[in-house]
Design a protein around this motif. Structure first.
Motif, PDB file in Angstrom:
ATOM      1  N   THR A   1      -1.458   0.180  -5.649  1.00 11.92           N
ATOM      2  CA  THR A   1      -2.132  -0.546  -6.909  1.00 11.92           C
ATOM      3  C   THR A   1      -2.777   1.444  -7.444  1.00 11.92           C
ATOM      4  O   THR A   1      -3.140   0.642  -8.536  1.00 11.92           O
ATOM      5  CB  THR A   1      -3.594  -0.865  -5.830  1.00 11.92           C
ATOM      6  OG1 THR A   1      -2.792  -2.051  -5.442  1.00 11.92           O
ATOM      7  CG2 THR A   1      -4.658  -0.933  -6.449  1.00 11.92           C
ATOM      8  N   LYS A   2      -2.780   2.012  -6.701  1.00 12.39           N
ATOM      9  CA  LYS A   2      -3.750   3.386  -7.399  1.00 12.39           C
ATOM     10  C   LYS A   2      -2.527   3.946  -8.525  1.00 12.39           C
ATOM     11  O   LYS A   2      -3.467   4.677  -9.181  1.00 12.39           O
ATOM     12  CB  LYS A   2      -3.254   4.382  -5.725  1.00 12.39           C
ATOM     13  CG  LYS A   2      -4.774   4.626  -5.406  1.00 12.39           C
ATOM     14  CD  LYS A   2      -4.315   5.649  -4.417  1.00 12.39           C
ATOM     15  CE  LYS A   2      -5.231   5.572  -3.204  1.00 12.39           C
ATOM     16  NZ  LYS A   2      -4.924   6.991  -2.490  1.00 12.39           N
ATOM     17  N   LYS A   3      -1.282   3.036  -9.075  1.00 11.63           N
ATOM     18  CA  LYS A   3      -1.003   3.391 -10.034  1.00 11.63           C
ATOM     19  C   LYS A   3      -1.165   2.003 -11.193  1.00 11.63           C
ATOM     20  O   LYS A   3      -0.468   2.259 -12.100  1.00 11.63           O
ATOM     21  CB  LYS A   3       0.581   3.716  -9.702  1.00 11.63           C
ATOM     22  CG  LYS A   3       0.767   5.915  -8.882  1.00 11.63           C
ATOM     23  CD  LYS A   3       1.955   6.060  -9.092  1.00 11.63           C
ATOM     24  CE  LYS A   3       1.940   7.383  -8.518  1.00 11.63           C
ATOM     25  NZ  LYS A   3       1.406   8.328  -9.875  1.00 11.63           N
TER      26      LYS A   3
ATOM     27  N   ALA B   1       4.951   5.778   1.268  1.00 14.60           N
ATOM     28  CA  ALA B   1       4.198   5.048   0.282  1.00 14.60           C
ATOM     29  C   ALA B   1       4.761   5.365  -0.825  1.00 14.60           C
ATOM     30  O   ALA B   1       4.062   5.329  -1.838  1.00 14.60           O
ATOM     31  CB  ALA B   1       3.019   4.708   1.084  1.00 14.60           C
ATOM     32  N   GLU B   2       4.380   7.122  -1.149  1.00 14.90           N
ATOM     33  CA  GLU B   2       2.860   7.817  -2.277  1.00 14.90           C
ATOM     34  C   GLU B   2       4.884   7.597  -3.001  1.00 14.90           C
ATOM     35  O   GLU B   2       5.403   7.789  -4.358  1.00 14.90           O
ATOM     36  CB  GLU B   2       3.240   9.118  -2.337  1.00 14.90           C
ATOM     37  CG  GLU B   2       1.453   9.244  -1.670  1.00 14.90           C
ATOM     38  CD  GLU B   2       1.396  10.187  -1.393  1.00 14.90           C
ATOM     39  OE1 GLU B   2       1.922  11.573  -1.174  1.00 14.90           O
ATOM     40  OE2 GLU B   2       0.010  10.929  -0.732  1.00 14.90           O
ATOM     41  N   GLY B   3       6.218   8.308  -2.271  1.00 16.07           N
ATOM     42  CA  GLY B   3       7.255   8.131  -2.706  1.00 16.07           C
ATOM     43  C   GLY B   3       7.452   6.902  -3.220  1.00 16.07           C
ATOM     44  O   GLY B   3       8.189   6.894  -4.364  1.00 16.07           O
ATOM     45  N   VAL B   4       7.312   6.052  -3.174  1.00 14.67           N
ATOM     46  CA  VAL B   4       7.812   4.464  -3.712  1.00 14.67           C
ATOM     47  C   VAL B   4       7.233   4.145  -4.857  1.00 14.67           C
ATOM     48  O   VAL B   4       7.544   3.529  -6.060  1.00 14.67           O
ATOM     49  CB  VAL B   4       7.673   3.788  -2.014  1.00 14.67           C
ATOM     50  CG1 VAL B   4       7.715   1.742  -2.962  1.00 14.67           C
ATOM     51  CG2 VAL B   4       8.603   3.223  -1.347  1.00 14.67           C
TER      52      VAL B   4
ATOM     53  N   CYS C   1       9.188   3.361  -8.059  1.00 13.91           N
ATOM     54  CA  CYS C   1       8.408   2.807  -8.697  1.00 13.91           C
ATOM     55  C   CYS C   1       7.926   2.582 -10.368  1.00 13.91           C
ATOM     56  O   CYS C   1       8.336   1.980 -11.426  1.00 13.91           O
ATOM     57  CB  CYS C   1       7.845   1.330  -7.913  1.00 13.91           C
ATOM     58  SG  CYS C   1       8.028   0.573  -6.295  1.00 13.91           S
ATOM     59  N   HIS C   2       6.275   3.295 -11.041  1.00 17.28           N
ATOM     60  CA  HIS C   2       6.355   3.869 -11.323  1.00 17.28           C
ATOM     61  C   HIS C   2       7.362   4.240 -12.479  1.00 17.28           C
ATOM     62  O   HIS C   2       7.108   4.130 -13.501  1.00 17.28           O
ATOM     63  CB  HIS C   2       4.917   5.074 -11.503  1.00 17.28           C
ATOM     64  CG  HIS C   2       4.094   4.908 -12.276  1.00 17.28           C
ATOM     65  ND1 HIS C   2       4.592   6.159 -13.763  1.00 17.28           N
ATOM     66  CD2 HIS C   2       3.495   4.795 -12.691  1.00 17.28           C
ATOM     67  CE1 HIS C   2       3.642   6.597 -14.287  1.00 17.28           C
ATOM     68  NE2 HIS C   2       2.840   4.969 -14.038  1.00 17.28           N
ATOM     69  N   TRP C   3       8.201   5.189 -12.104  1.00 20.34           N
ATOM     70  CA  TRP C   3       9.088   5.414 -12.936  1.00 20.34           C
ATOM     71  C   TRP C   3      10.139   4.401 -13.520  1.00 20.34           C
ATOM     72  O   TRP C   3      10.719   4.384 -14.566  1.00 20.34           O
ATOM     73  CB  TRP C   3      10.539   6.417 -12.210  1.00 20.34           C
ATOM     74  CG  TRP C   3      11.059   7.211 -12.984  1.00 20.34           C
ATOM     75  CD1 TRP C   3      11.356   7.989 -13.856  1.00 20.34           C
ATOM     76  CD2 TRP C   3      12.317   6.586 -13.221  1.00 20.34           C
ATOM     77  NE1 TRP C   3      12.232   8.096 -14.921  1.00 20.34           N
ATOM     78  CE2 TRP C   3      13.317   7.357 -14.059  1.00 20.34           C
ATOM     79  CE3 TRP C   3      13.657   5.865 -12.316  1.00 20.34           C
ATOM     80  CZ2 TRP C   3      14.928   7.206 -14.009  1.00 20.34           C
ATOM     81  CZ3 TRP C   3      14.253   5.516 -11.610  1.00 20.34           C
ATOM     82  CH2 TRP C   3      15.041   6.544 -13.582  1.00 20.34           C
TER      83      TRP C   3
END
Length: 460
Positions: free
Chosen positions: A366-368, A324-327, A331-333
């Motif tokens: 959501t955190k990002k 999940a963190e990697g996804v 997505c943020h990138w």
């Protein structure tokens, strides 16, 4: 309106205008299968003088049926030509069973139990009747459904060899009391009717030209229905790709499309080989995966001229949290560095038991500060109590003797009606050989039919 052959490639034009026999259209990803099927129907109606009533297009999902119907409506607008019938196989089966209700052995009037009723009433009460827990009963119902789909139910002494014959007896008794049919058995019941009634069956149309989308995802029961239509002089046009058979959980049989030209003779073998959608590397990677199946049909597929190179990356993570963190990082990138809009990113999950994959991904995004939305069942609101009550009232307005609607509405809210009272009502129905709604009427007129506890619930 576009002409039937406008903007088609030469291979699409050849496939759309095939004439004179059954045909198999092998169409890899992005090669224009849906477009070709749409244009074939236009070719039949606008150049061959085929009546739309003689055409039946079957799709695997409601979404695919809606898309094909929308494309046809757009292209036929202003021509004076009616829209041909486009539906899923389940919907087609339901319509034919309704047209031939007197020839079937199903409870009448035909009433299909929905998911809520199947889980909250049918499985719950069957569990009590056979003394099993809900999970075991659900598994037995799934076993029954799989036997219809695989045609195991047609084998000699099937009932005796079923894992729990007591379940079969309880289910048959229960469906008579509540007068329902399971959605899972619709195609099987049409299959039986076609075999038993043949030409005497009043088929809508009847269809002279039958086009089937995603043929590789048909199970043995589905394939048997198509075979029966061919035996009644329908011309079969199957479209699909054995590399894309993904519904093994419902016993999809890619061998159906693989052996089509042997099963249907004479038949043409048509192909679409130019992928209009995928960049080169993505297409190559997909082919690498598909070629792991030694039984697949070897078929050429090439990207269109000037197709982009594309990129494929396989990422591995130790657990769903790290995934999940990697996804979220990826997505943020894409959003910040590549100017991709959040709504242009789609995350697909193969399975999501108890939300153990989707919840961590949603939280990480959501955190990002990345907005995220989940696609859910559009019928989910009907599972809430007030909506379910309104639906039951609407059903009772149409059919006063809707047993499942009565059973549902009596169990909603703070009615004070529990298993004991419902068990008494069920037993009265069973012993007297009448349906649930008739028992309710009898109890209303003669409350002493119930025990003291049952009479107390009636007063409420």
């Amino acid at each position: 309106m576009e002409k039937w052959d406008e903007h088609l490639t030469s291979e699409q034009r050849k496939a759309a205008s095939h004439k004179g026999s059954h045909a198999r259209l092998l169409a890899g990803p992005g090669t224009g299968k849906t477009l070709t099927m749409t244009r074939r129907i236009l070719w039949l109606t606008t150049t061959q003088g085929v009546s739309p009533s003689q055409i039946l297009a079957l799709t695997f999902t409601r979404a695919a049926a809606s898309e094909l119907r929308r494309n046809l409506r757009y292209n036929l607008e202003g021509t004076g030509i009616d829209l041909p019938r486009v539906s899923t196989l389940h919907s087609f089966a339901l319509r034919q069973i309704l047209r031939n209700a007197s020839l079937t052995k199903l409870p009448q009037p035909l009433r299909i139990a929905d998911d809520y009723e199947e889980r909250q009433i049918i499985i719950e009460e069957l569990s009590d009747l056979i003394g099993e827990n809900v999970r075991k009963t659900q598994n037995l119902l799934n076993e029954l459904s799989s036997d219809w789909q695989k045609l195991t139910a047609d084998t000699p002494d099937w009932e005796r060899r079923f894992p729990n014959p007591q379940f079969l007896g309880a289910w048959e008794e229960h469906r008579e009391v509540y007068g329902y049919t399971l959605r899972a058995e619709l195609v099987y019941q049409l299959k039986r009717a076609l075999e038993e009634q043949g030409e005497s069956l009043d088929l809508e149309g009847p269809p002279k030209y039958v086009l089937i989308d995603e043929y590789q995802d048909l199970n043995p029961c589905d394939l048997s229905v198509i075979r029966s239509l061919a035996d009644l002089n329908s011309e079969i046009y199957s479209a699909g790709d054995d590399d894309q058979s993904i519904y093994s959980f419902r016993f999809a049989n890619p061998d159906g499309i693989r052996r089509f030209t042997d099963d249907y003779t004479p038949s043409a073998d048509l192909k679409l080989e130019i992928c209009q959608r995928c960049p080169k590397e993505i297409l190559n990677y997909g082919l690498f995966v598909a070629r792991q199946d030694p039984r697949r049909i070897d078929k050429p597929i090439e990207p269109k001229d000037k197709a982009e190179q594309g990129e494929v990356h396989v990422l591995r993570f130790p657990n769903q949290i790290k995934e999940a963190e990697g996804v979220a990082i990826l997505c943020h990138w894409l959003i910040k560095s590549q100017n991709i809009l959040p709504e242009e990113i789609l995350i697909l999950l193969r399975t999501d038991r108890n939300n153990q994959f989707s919840d961590p991904i949603r939280e990480a995004l959501t955190k990002k500060s990345i907005p995220v939305g989940a696609v859910s069942n559009p019928l989910e609101p009907l599972n809430h109590e007030q909506a379910r009550e309104m639906l039951c009232l609407m059903r009772l307005t149409v059919q006063r003797a809707d047993n499942l609607a009565w059973r549902t509405i009596l169990s909603l809210g703070n009615s004070g009606i529990g298993k004991k009272a419902f068990s008494e009502l069920y037993e009265l129905s069973r012993k007297n050989g009448i349906i649930f709604s008739e028992t309710l009427q009898q109890v209303k007129e003669s409350p002493n039919l119930l025990s003291e506890m049952g009479i107390e619930f009636l007063k409420r």
